[in-house]
Write an enzyme that holds these catalytic residues in place. Sequence first.
Site: not given
Ligand code: NG1
Length: 391
Positions: A43-46, A132-133, A136, A183
């Site tokens: 998480e927050h690694t991409d 919204g869950a 993706s 995603d």
């Molecule tokens: P979520 O919260 O699943 O949309 C967001 C970012 C991802 C990634 C995660 C943290 C968008 C659309 N998606 O995901 O790329 O950074 O947070 O791991 O910004």
Amino acid sequence: MDRENVQRRADLVARAARSFEIMFGEAPAIFAYAPGRVNLIGEHTDYNDGFVLPCAIDYGTVVAIGPAASDQLCAVASDYGDDRDAFDPNAIFVSQKTEWKNHVRGIAASLAARTGMIQGANLAIAGNVPQGAGLSSSASMGVALAKALVEHQQITGLSATDLALIAQQSENAYVGTACGIMDQLVSAKAEAGAALLIDCRTLDTMPVYMPEDLIMLVIHSGIERQLADSPFNQRRAECEQAAKYYDVPTLRHLTEDRLIADRGELDDVVFRRAQHVVTEIARTEIAANILSNGDIAKLSELMRQSHLSLRDDFEVTMPAIDDLVAMIGKHLGSRGGVRMTGGGFGGCVVALVPKDQVQPVMDPVTANYDPPDGRPVRIFQCLPSSGARII
Ligand code: NG1
């Protein structure tokens, strides 16, 4: 082996076919499908060029497509009361008020930019990814649209990664979402029964087969993610600040040893942000190695550490979500794993649960968890599924 919910997808195909036939008066030629996803760890690694380990789920989007009598691309959305759109796919993109239309127009524009002229077509869209869950739904729709158009127009030479890049380009340039590639790539490329380890620096991927006994539970905390643009962007900025301090292009290039040894006078908050990213990248690589071996106890511990790191170092969890994770973790022990998933500031928890523990995990959550916003908790049972395909 494909372990998907076959009936659920058949219903989706029937819905897309029905909308197509009502709108265009004939049966579609082809059905394309692409799944949503949940991120298991990473998480927050991409955006730090690290590893992520998402898994495609058995909820997705079907696009029914057939030839059109004109050069126009005509689309109908089954999920929006058969709302329709028609446009010249080779003309300049014009933003619409309705978001689903921007996805269709954005994919057409991105595909045209990549491959030259595209032809007219009729298409109908039906999806069942809960919106919204954090599952993706957008990526699923974008990749399904790209897959349908490419197949129908017999465009050759595009890999699954190319489809993902086209769908990401559509989000970035036309829908207006500054998303990474995770995603779309897992939606395009996942293999049945497996999560997908993605190296966000090289876009290399590796399927990680999941033990057959594991179910993914996605539990929505009932806390709608706040318009979290500013804290999310702030985290990104802090990561960049840390990379600059350590003089590395991105935090992917920072080792745990250097993180500590060269800490110097680095601000505590920025240090902790970097510590989360560096340790999370390491956890994700280890998780990918052990998941396929079925070492659930070790996976459980890695997911626990990931959650704590997101709570204490990256500070993107919320008290109610910490409570939810603690409640599920206490019940599961080392039989499964649980953590927040997605960007944080609300949203969902993911749990990897042995089949016989699904009900015992869900019951106390339904009975005892009290969503702070008063919205009912929503629980989705998901199976690891394959990526975009023609069905
Ligand atoms: P979520 O919260 O699943 O949309 C967001 C970012 C991802 C990634 C995660 C943290 C968008 C659309 N998606 O995901 O790329 O950074 O947070 O791991 O910004």
